[in-house]
Design a protein around this motif. Structure first.
Motif, PDB file in Angstrom:
ATOM      1  N   ASP A  72      12.112  -1.826  -2.632  1.00  0.00           N
ATOM      2  CA  ASP A  72      10.881  -1.364  -3.268  1.00  0.00           C
ATOM      3  C   ASP A  72      10.216  -0.330  -2.373  1.00  0.00           C
ATOM      4  OD1 ASP A  72      11.168  -3.037  -5.441  1.00  0.00           O
ATOM      5  OD2 ASP A  72       9.955  -4.651  -4.565  1.00  0.00           O
ATOM      6  N   THR A  73       9.702   0.729  -2.982  1.00  0.00           N
ATOM      7  CA  THR A  73       9.127   1.851  -2.224  1.00  0.00           C
ATOM      8  C   THR A  73       7.701   2.120  -2.673  1.00  0.00           C
ATOM      9  OG1 THR A  73      11.314   2.861  -1.994  1.00  0.00           O
ATOM     10  CG2 THR A  73       9.409   4.278  -1.603  1.00  0.00           C
ATOM     11  N   THR A  74       6.839   2.360  -1.694  1.00  0.00           N
ATOM     12  CA  THR A  74       5.457   2.754  -1.948  1.00  0.00           C
ATOM     13  C   THR A  74       5.196   4.094  -1.281  1.00  0.00           C
ATOM     14  OG1 THR A  74       4.697   0.460  -2.042  1.00  0.00           O
ATOM     15  CG2 THR A  74       3.031   2.140  -1.573  1.00  0.00           C
ATOM     16  N   ASP A  75       4.554   4.990  -2.015  1.00  0.00           N
ATOM     17  CA  ASP A  75       4.099   6.268  -1.473  1.00  0.00           C
ATOM     18  C   ASP A  75       2.671   6.043  -0.968  1.00  0.00           C
ATOM     19  OD1 ASP A  75       3.500   8.874  -0.849  1.00  0.00           O
ATOM     20  OD2 ASP A  75       3.937   9.682  -2.834  1.00  0.00           O
ATOM     21  N   LEU A  76       2.526   6.006   0.353  1.00  0.00           N
ATOM     22  CA  LEU A  76       1.256   5.652   0.988  1.00  0.00           C
ATOM     23  C   LEU A  76       0.544   6.897   1.498  1.00  0.00           C
ATOM     24  CD1 LEU A  76      -0.725   3.537   2.292  1.00  0.00           C
ATOM     25  CD2 LEU A  76       0.787   3.594   4.299  1.00  0.00           C
ATOM     26  N   THR A  77      -0.748   6.967   1.258  1.00  0.00           N
ATOM     27  CA  THR A  77      -1.615   7.936   1.909  1.00  0.00           C
ATOM     28  C   THR A  77      -2.656   7.158   2.691  1.00  0.00           C
ATOM     29  OG1 THR A  77      -1.356   9.485   0.060  1.00  0.00           O
ATOM     30  CG2 THR A  77      -3.156   9.909   1.608  1.00  0.00           C
ATOM     31  N   PHE A  78      -2.759   7.442   3.991  1.00  0.00           N
ATOM     32  CA  PHE A  78      -3.761   6.767   4.808  1.00  0.00           C
ATOM     33  C   PHE A  78      -4.622   7.794   5.533  1.00  0.00           C
ATOM     34  CE2 PHE A  78      -0.167   7.208   7.750  1.00  0.00           C
ATOM     35  CZ  PHE A  78      -0.771   7.561   8.948  1.00  0.00           C
ATOM     36  N   ALA A  79      -5.758   7.324   6.028  1.00  0.00           N
ATOM     37  CA  ALA A  79      -6.706   8.203   6.709  1.00  0.00           C
ATOM     38  C   ALA A  79      -6.355   8.274   8.190  1.00  0.00           C
ATOM     39  CB  ALA A  79      -8.132   7.697   6.522  1.00  0.00           C
ATOM     40  N   GLY A  80      -5.929   9.443   8.640  1.00  0.00           N
ATOM     41  CA  GLY A  80      -5.585   9.639  10.044  1.00  0.00           C
ATOM     42  C   GLY A  80      -6.763  10.188  10.825  1.00  0.00           C
ATOM     43  N   PHE A  81      -6.484  11.122  11.717  1.00  0.00           N
ATOM     44  CA  PHE A  81      -7.526  11.745  12.527  1.00  0.00           C
ATOM     45  C   PHE A  81      -8.622  12.323  11.637  1.00  0.00           C
ATOM     46  CE2 PHE A  81      -9.337  15.563  14.414  1.00  0.00           C
ATOM     47  CZ  PHE A  81      -9.799  15.086  15.632  1.00  0.00           C
ATOM     48  N   ASP A  82      -9.871  11.980  11.960  1.00  0.00           N
ATOM     49  CA  ASP A  82     -11.041  12.506  11.248  1.00  0.00           C
ATOM     50  C   ASP A  82     -10.980  12.245   9.747  1.00  0.00           C
ATOM     51  OD1 ASP A  82     -13.561  13.722  11.331  1.00  0.00           O
ATOM     52  OD2 ASP A  82     -12.758  15.711  10.904  1.00  0.00           O
ATOM     53  N   TRP A 104       6.051   6.826   3.836  1.00  0.00           N
ATOM     54  CA  TRP A 104       6.850   5.996   2.937  1.00  0.00           C
ATOM     55  C   TRP A 104       6.787   4.552   3.425  1.00  0.00           C
ATOM     56  CZ3 TRP A 104       7.552   8.274  -1.318  1.00  0.00           C
ATOM     57  CH2 TRP A 104       8.041   9.584  -1.441  1.00  0.00           C
ATOM     58  N   VAL A 105       6.647   3.629   2.494  1.00  0.00           N
ATOM     59  CA  VAL A 105       6.713   2.207   2.805  1.00  0.00           C
ATOM     60  C   VAL A 105       7.853   1.606   1.981  1.00  0.00           C
ATOM     61  CG1 VAL A 105       5.484   0.005   2.851  1.00  0.00           C
ATOM     62  CG2 VAL A 105       4.215   2.152   3.137  1.00  0.00           C
ATOM     63  N   THR A 106       8.828   1.026   2.656  1.00  0.00           N
ATOM     64  CA  THR A 106       9.928   0.364   1.962  1.00  0.00           C
ATOM     65  C   THR A 106       9.988  -1.098   2.399  1.00  0.00           C
ATOM     66  OG1 THR A 106      11.480   1.133   3.677  1.00  0.00           O
ATOM     67  CG2 THR A 106      11.328   2.442   1.665  1.00  0.00           C
ATOM     68  N   ARG A 107      10.491  -1.947   1.485  1.00  0.00           N
ATOM     69  CA  ARG A 107      10.619  -3.372   1.768  1.00  0.00           C
ATOM     70  C   ARG A 107      11.676  -3.944   0.830  1.00  0.00           C
ATOM     71  NH1 ARG A 107       5.404  -6.206   1.574  1.00  0.00           N
ATOM     72  NH2 ARG A 107       6.649  -8.094   1.354  1.00  0.00           N
ATOM     73  N   PRO A 108      12.223  -5.128   1.136  1.00  0.00           N
ATOM     74  CA  PRO A 108      13.211  -5.725   0.231  1.00  0.00           C
ATOM     75  C   PRO A 108      12.631  -5.931  -1.165  1.00  0.00           C
ATOM     76  CG  PRO A 108      13.173  -6.881   2.331  1.00  0.00           C
ATOM     77  CD  PRO A 108      12.013  -5.941   2.342  1.00  0.00           C
ATOM     78  N   ALA A 109      13.395  -5.603  -2.182  1.00  0.00           N
ATOM     79  CA  ALA A 109      12.927  -5.742  -3.557  1.00  0.00           C
ATOM     80  C   ALA A 109      12.557  -7.194  -3.845  1.00  0.00           C
ATOM     81  CB  ALA A 109      14.003  -5.272  -4.528  1.00  0.00           C
ATOM     82  N   VAL A 152       7.390   4.879   7.395  1.00  0.00           N
ATOM     83  CA  VAL A 152       7.784   6.136   8.026  1.00  0.00           C
ATOM     84  C   VAL A 152       6.624   7.110   7.898  1.00  0.00           C
ATOM     85  CG1 VAL A 152       9.424   8.044   8.091  1.00  0.00           C
ATOM     86  CG2 VAL A 152      10.202   5.753   7.471  1.00  0.00           C
ATOM     87  N   MET A 153       5.970   7.425   9.018  1.00  0.00           N
ATOM     88  CA  MET A 153       4.810   8.310   9.002  1.00  0.00           C
ATOM     89  C   MET A 153       5.226   9.771   9.004  1.00  0.00           C
ATOM     90  SD  MET A 153       1.693   8.654  11.776  1.00  0.00           S
ATOM     91  CE  MET A 153       2.413  10.023  12.726  1.00  0.00           C
TER      92      MET A 153
END
Length: 329
Positions: free
Chosen positions: A55-65, A72-77, A115-116
């Protein structure tokens, strides 16, 4: 490349003097406090890769400022109802997160794998990136090594290393992650970010830097003609009076200084014919690792005598999988 650095017995005890800025801890404390004013998870949505066992998630997170950073976030289905251990991976110089299906080993082994993306990179090798560098800079040589080098507050690696720490914050905030069992890893630039995250994050279960970059930077510049360190030489060949200013800035981002602040168990790797990240610079980080912890955690280093910057590749990943499994069991 023939052996060109110190002999292995000398590398194993190489412990150079440090040039840490007096305000290093305050600099990073203020930087991270500013970043943490922003909610860390901006967006997390399922992504269809066509894979059926992952299973895959497209992640957006708040980095610098608060800048948006992709991952990418992957994990066992089918594992969403379980709190799994997690591995945050950082990318080598010039690369980006590419496609989610390119790195499946950790998810296949039962981990949540993040994976950042590397802001402003992704156009030198690999399959691209999706995160711009939303930060100002002055004159720079090709690449990012000298971007904002005139001021540590404006330097590129202040932004990227902050992103690395915030990636750890982000994975801990995701559902289905055991926040007490988060590890970090990466090779080359990714190894430097691994050490930065280790020194600036609390409670990691494991730290796995491969042939790390940005360690003992002044020595690296003096003994290798390889790039990306060559960008610093190129810059100083033009900006002839900026030496003290440049190395003064770099001292805030030298991974040796940040590694001293780590507390988690670590598995390093080094290649003795590496002309990009010289062996003595890696051993400087390894030998100084957790030097401020009071008691050194379990540490080990895999030495590849006949390899260049590629290091151990699949051999090292095999070792990492076994090593980290024993940490999170």
């Amino acid at each position: 490349m023939a052996l060109y650095d110190l002999p292995l017995p000398e590398l194993e005890r190489y412990l150079p003097d440090l040039d840490e800025p007096a305000d290093l801890d305050d600099f990073w404390s203020r930087t991270l406090a500013e970043a943490r004013r922003h909610d860390v998870v901006v967006d997390a949505r399922p992504h269809d890769t066509g894979l059926r066992l992952i299973d895959t998630t497209d992640l957006t997170f708040a980095g610098f400022d608060g800048h948006p950073v992709k991952a990418w976030v992957t994990r066992p289905a089918g594992s969403q109802g379980q709190d799994l251990p997690a591995v945050v991976e950082y990318i080598g110089y010039g690369g980006g997160r590419g496609f989610a299906h390119e790195r499946l080993a950790w998810a296949s082994a039962g981990f949540v794998h993040v994976v950042m993306d590397s802001r402003g990179q992704g156009s030198t090798w690999g399959n691209g990136a999706h995160t711009p560098d939303e930060g100002g800079s002055g004159p720079a040589a090709p690449g990012v090594m000298t971007r904002g080098i005139e001021d540590p507050h404006r330097y590129y690696y202040r932004r990227l290393m902050t992103d690395a720490v915030r990636a750890v914050d982000a994975v801990r905030a995701l559902p289905g992650v055991d926040a007490q069992r988060v590890a970090v890893t990466g090779g080359s630039q990714g190894g430097a970010l691994t050490l930065a995250a280790a020194g600036l994050s609390d409670g990691l279960v494991g730290v796995m830097p491969d042939v790390p970059f940005l360690c003992h930077i002044r020595r690296a510049v003096d003994i290798t003609d390889g790039f990306p360190y060559g960008e610093l030489v190129q810059y100083l060949a033009v900006h002839r009076t900026a030496e003290a200013q440049v190395f003064g800035t770099l001292a805030y981002f030298d991974a040796v200084h940040l590694a001293r602040r780590a507390t988690a168990p670590a598995l390093f790797s080094v290649a003795l014919r590496d002309d990009i990240c010289p062996p003595s610079t890696v051993f400087a980080a390894y030998n100084h690792y957790a030097g401020l912890a009071g008691q050194r955690p379990e540490t080990d280093i895999a030495v590849y005598p006949f390899n260049k910057h590629e290091g151990g590749q699949g051999y090292q990943l095999d070792r990492q999988l076994r090593w980290l499994r024993s940490r999170v069991a």
